[in-house]
Design a protein around this motif. Sequence first.
Motif, PDB file in Angstrom:
ATOM      1  N   SER A  70       0.819  -1.212   0.000  1.00  0.00           N
ATOM      2  CA  SER A  70       0.000   0.000   0.000  1.00  0.00           C
ATOM      3  C   SER A  70       0.853   1.263   0.000  1.00  0.00           C
ATOM      4  N   SER A  71       2.031   1.200   0.633  1.00  0.00           N
ATOM      5  CA  SER A  71       2.886   2.388   0.704  1.00  0.00           C
ATOM      6  C   SER A  71       3.818   2.520  -0.489  1.00  0.00           C
ATOM      7  N   GLY A  72       3.948   1.439  -1.273  1.00  0.00           N
ATOM      8  CA  GLY A  72       4.857   1.477  -2.415  1.00  0.00           C
ATOM      9  C   GLY A  72       6.323   1.414  -2.042  1.00  0.00           C
ATOM     10  N   HIS A  73       6.628   0.884  -0.848  1.00  0.00           N
ATOM     11  CA  HIS A  73       8.004   0.814  -0.383  1.00  0.00           C
ATOM     12  C   HIS A  73       8.646  -0.521  -0.749  1.00  0.00           C
ATOM     13  N   ILE A  74       9.973  -0.511  -0.700  1.00  0.00           N
ATOM     14  CA  ILE A  74      10.798  -1.714  -0.859  1.00  0.00           C
ATOM     15  C   ILE A  74      11.341  -2.064   0.515  1.00  0.00           C
ATOM     16  N   GLY A  75      11.209  -3.323   0.918  1.00  0.00           N
ATOM     17  CA  GLY A  75      11.518  -3.707   2.283  1.00  0.00           C
ATOM     18  C   GLY A  75      12.984  -4.022   2.529  1.00  0.00           C
ATOM     19  N   VAL A  76      13.505  -3.530   3.667  1.00  0.00           N
ATOM     20  CA  VAL A  76      14.849  -3.867   4.151  1.00  0.00           C
ATOM     21  C   VAL A  76      14.680  -4.418   5.563  1.00  0.00           C
ATOM     22  N   PHE A  77      14.964  -5.702   5.743  1.00  0.00           N
ATOM     23  CA  PHE A  77      14.764  -6.396   7.017  1.00  0.00           C
ATOM     24  C   PHE A  77      16.119  -6.545   7.695  1.00  0.00           C
ATOM     25  N   VAL A  78      16.243  -5.982   8.899  1.00  0.00           N
ATOM     26  CA  VAL A  78      17.519  -5.933   9.615  1.00  0.00           C
ATOM     27  C   VAL A  78      17.398  -6.772  10.881  1.00  0.00           C
ATOM     28  N   SER A  79      18.329  -7.693  11.082  1.00  0.00           N
ATOM     29  CA  SER A  79      18.268  -8.581  12.249  1.00  0.00           C
ATOM     30  C   SER A  79      19.673  -8.911  12.721  1.00  0.00           C
ATOM     31  N   GLY A  80      19.762  -9.442  13.940  1.00  0.00           N
ATOM     32  CA  GLY A  80      21.062  -9.782  14.514  1.00  0.00           C
ATOM     33  C   GLY A  80      21.648 -11.064  13.983  1.00  0.00           C
ATOM     34  N   GLN A  81      20.815 -11.960  13.470  1.00  0.00           N
ATOM     35  CA  GLN A  81      21.264 -13.203  12.855  1.00  0.00           C
ATOM     36  C   GLN A  81      20.629 -13.347  11.487  1.00  0.00           C
ATOM     37  N   SER A  82      21.242 -14.192  10.665  1.00  0.00           N
ATOM     38  CA  SER A  82      20.766 -14.384   9.302  1.00  0.00           C
ATOM     39  C   SER A  82      19.520 -15.262   9.273  1.00  0.00           C
ATOM     40  N   LEU A  83      18.570 -14.883   8.433  1.00  0.00           N
ATOM     41  CA  LEU A  83      17.389 -15.720   8.199  1.00  0.00           C
ATOM     42  C   LEU A  83      17.707 -16.908   7.307  1.00  0.00           C
ATOM     43  N   MET A  84      18.847 -16.878   6.647  1.00  0.00           N
ATOM     44  CA  MET A  84      19.188 -17.944   5.690  1.00  0.00           C
ATOM     45  C   MET A  84      19.978 -19.078   6.319  1.00  0.00           C
ATOM     46  N   GLU A  85      20.481 -18.899   7.529  1.00  0.00           N
ATOM     47  CA  GLU A  85      21.339 -19.917   8.131  1.00  0.00           C
ATOM     48  C   GLU A  85      20.536 -21.152   8.520  1.00  0.00           C
ATOM     49  N   ASP A  86      21.140 -22.313   8.298  1.00  0.00           N
ATOM     50  CA  ASP A  86      20.477 -23.578   8.585  1.00  0.00           C
ATOM     51  C   ASP A  86      20.232 -23.736  10.083  1.00  0.00           C
ATOM     52  N   ALA A  87      19.159 -24.415  10.417  1.00  0.00           N
ATOM     53  CA  ALA A  87      18.859 -24.696  11.819  1.00  0.00           C
ATOM     54  C   ALA A  87      19.919 -25.626  12.397  1.00  0.00           C
ATOM     55  N   LYS A  88      20.230 -25.409  13.663  1.00  0.00           N
ATOM     56  CA  LYS A  88      21.173 -26.271  14.358  1.00  0.00           C
ATOM     57  C   LYS A  88      20.437 -27.468  14.972  1.00  0.00           C
ATOM     58  N   GLY A  89      21.168 -28.548  15.157  1.00  0.00           N
ATOM     59  CA  GLY A  89      20.630 -29.659  15.904  1.00  0.00           C
ATOM     60  C   GLY A  89      20.601 -29.356  17.396  1.00  0.00           C
ATOM     61  N   TRP A  90      20.069 -30.294  18.178  1.00  0.00           N
ATOM     62  CA  TRP A  90      19.939 -30.075  19.617  1.00  0.00           C
ATOM     63  C   TRP A  90      21.276 -29.747  20.235  1.00  0.00           C
ATOM     64  N   PHE A  91      22.312 -30.497  19.905  1.00  0.00           N
ATOM     65  CA  PHE A  91      23.627 -30.299  20.504  1.00  0.00           C
ATOM     66  C   PHE A  91      24.238 -28.977  20.038  1.00  0.00           C
ATOM     67  N   GLY A  92      24.188 -28.700  18.748  1.00  0.00           N
ATOM     68  CA  GLY A  92      24.777 -27.477  18.221  1.00  0.00           C
ATOM     69  C   GLY A  92      24.103 -26.224  18.742  1.00  0.00           C
ATOM     70  N   ALA A  93      22.773 -26.276  18.932  1.00  0.00           N
ATOM     71  CA  ALA A  93      22.044 -25.104  19.411  1.00  0.00           C
ATOM     72  C   ALA A  93      22.425 -24.764  20.846  1.00  0.00           C
ATOM     73  N   ARG A  94      22.894 -25.714  21.611  1.00  0.00           N
ATOM     74  CA  ARG A  94      23.244 -25.471  23.003  1.00  0.00           C
ATOM     75  C   ARG A  94      24.742 -25.273  23.199  1.00  0.00           C
ATOM     76  N   LEU A  95      25.559 -25.977  22.447  1.00  0.00           N
ATOM     77  CA  LEU A  95      27.003 -25.817  22.586  1.00  0.00           C
ATOM     78  C   LEU A  95      27.482 -24.577  21.849  1.00  0.00           C
ATOM     79  N   LYS A  96      26.916 -24.299  20.678  1.00  0.00           N
ATOM     80  CA  LYS A  96      27.298 -23.122  19.890  1.00  0.00           C
ATOM     81  C   LYS A  96      26.234 -22.047  20.089  1.00  0.00           C
ATOM     82  N   ASP A  97      25.263 -21.982  19.177  1.00  0.00           N
ATOM     83  CA  ASP A  97      24.207 -20.988  19.307  1.00  0.00           C
ATOM     84  C   ASP A  97      23.063 -21.408  18.410  1.00  0.00           C
TER      85      ASP A  97
END
Length: 590
Positions: free
Chosen positions: A417-444
Amino acid sequence: MSPREDPVAARDSGLGADERVGQDRRQTCWAWGTPGLARQASASCKQQTRSLRDAWPNSSTGLARQLTCKPNPRRVNRPAGKARSLNAIPRARDASTAIGNDSHPHAIFPRRGRGATVQPNVVLHPCGAAADRLRVWLGIFGKTASPASLSWRLDGVVVEPSTVVRPLESVRQGTYLSGSPPRTFTGVFDFVLPPAAQGRAHVVEAMIPGEPTPASLTTSPVPAQVGTDWSQPFNVLTMSCFDTATDRGKARQVLSSLPQHLVPHLTLLTGDQVYLDAPTPENLPNDDVALAEVLEQKYIHNWRTPGVFSHVLDMAPTVCCPDDHEYWNNYPTRFAFAGNTWQAKGRQRWMAIGKRLYQCFQHTNAVPFGHPIRVDVSPLSFLVVDTRSFRDDGGNNNTLHGNALAAVKQWAKSLKSSGHIGVFVSGQSLMEDAKGWFGARLKDATLANFDDYAPIMEALHEAMRDGSDILLVTGDVHWSHVAQLEPVDALVNGSRAFEVICSPSSLLNSIFKATKPPPIHEWAGSKRQTGMRLPTRMGKDLKGDHACILSFRRIGLRSAPSVELKVTFVPLSPGEPPYELGSTLVLRRR
């Protein structure tokens, strides 16, 4: 806008290690079990504590003893499995008097050889806001009470703030304060500009009783729109992961000499603006008052002029989002080298203090803490999202604040509706693969590990189906790249996305060294996770300390605007040439 010149440029540059550290060099390290690992930890602590010795001239030696401890040869040679508990490291005997003692200005880390560094008690930094106003962050340091009066001048004329975004108040209060010690007061203030005064630089001054000179800041408002001429592009500076102990003034030297066509109009800081858990390991106090004092001083080191990071904050109006080191490594899960995180009570204490400090120093918007921050520079719409602070390691598997997801969805729908182009800014990448249970706790854990990841991605895909290309801006990973993303439904969805990662800007010196960027197929999530085909890296991916300048130029009709984007990575090492992506990206509004 030209960056504000710093009168004491030598503060964190050129001095030799012996001048900075002196003979009383100490490190924070417990028994490691092996001599080799102990030596690595010792080298890391030496590098990180250099800035601490120079950082807090108004603190007492008690804090020096608390933050650092002499290496013990008996610890180094202790057999594996016989390591002494972290809690066995001696602490300062009186944490309540360890910080902010104005009567003892040289009690900790005295300057040597070139005279004392003068640090002002009142500091201003520019903040990102709408184009019709100047927004400033005000910090008052080393006071026992809020000033009785506060007066302002804008371009030499006495004025009152148009809006008090956040009133001046003590950073530490309630359970984080004992008595009335010298401490920090912060606030955020808006000055609305008439149309004729928008788009140019202004001088803002703040005056409080008892201070001989006012705090002064020269800054410009964020532009209302992107221009059409490459000789005057709209520039956005993006940085992440900035450790002042390893920077040693390099960023100030490089960014102060940027050519005019790269000087930023807006700064996006995408996480780890402070390292509250550094040096690693460190023995922090286990009570509210003492821990809040220690962590507040780490913010003061970065935000108070003439420190090296305060120069980054003055480059342009700034908008921040946090990542884990605004709290501790891999927040909110426990971290092996931070003893305060081993128990749930310690993590809750640190989390609450970290949130309070973030609100007082980095959150400068009128929206509640945790809600996305929107900044529009037509035809661009930036959404800066906190994907870290409200994670919970016990049951709640969301990465966003409770009301933030609705705001993300609303923003994505509004682009049409506004005719804008979106820029999404975040602290981590949305493209990074999910970690397993061990990796999510030992790393991040990555964003894809959380339940609200899929709704975020669906909102962005919906915006693309509505005709907006999307630009993703982030940091975190300790390498940099530009990638092109194509949705899996590209046959019916003509929009594209691009990702720009800039990380680090000053890599924390620790026993965990950065590696080169991994192959994209090993790092990126599957198309089932992201809704995107395998990303295509553009140009070369980079390792090392960089800042990134995103330069935009508007093209096309006003009814269907598009922008061209040039990406320039600036090595934060004097003498190294910038790297400009060979091709110009085009972000379209279809």
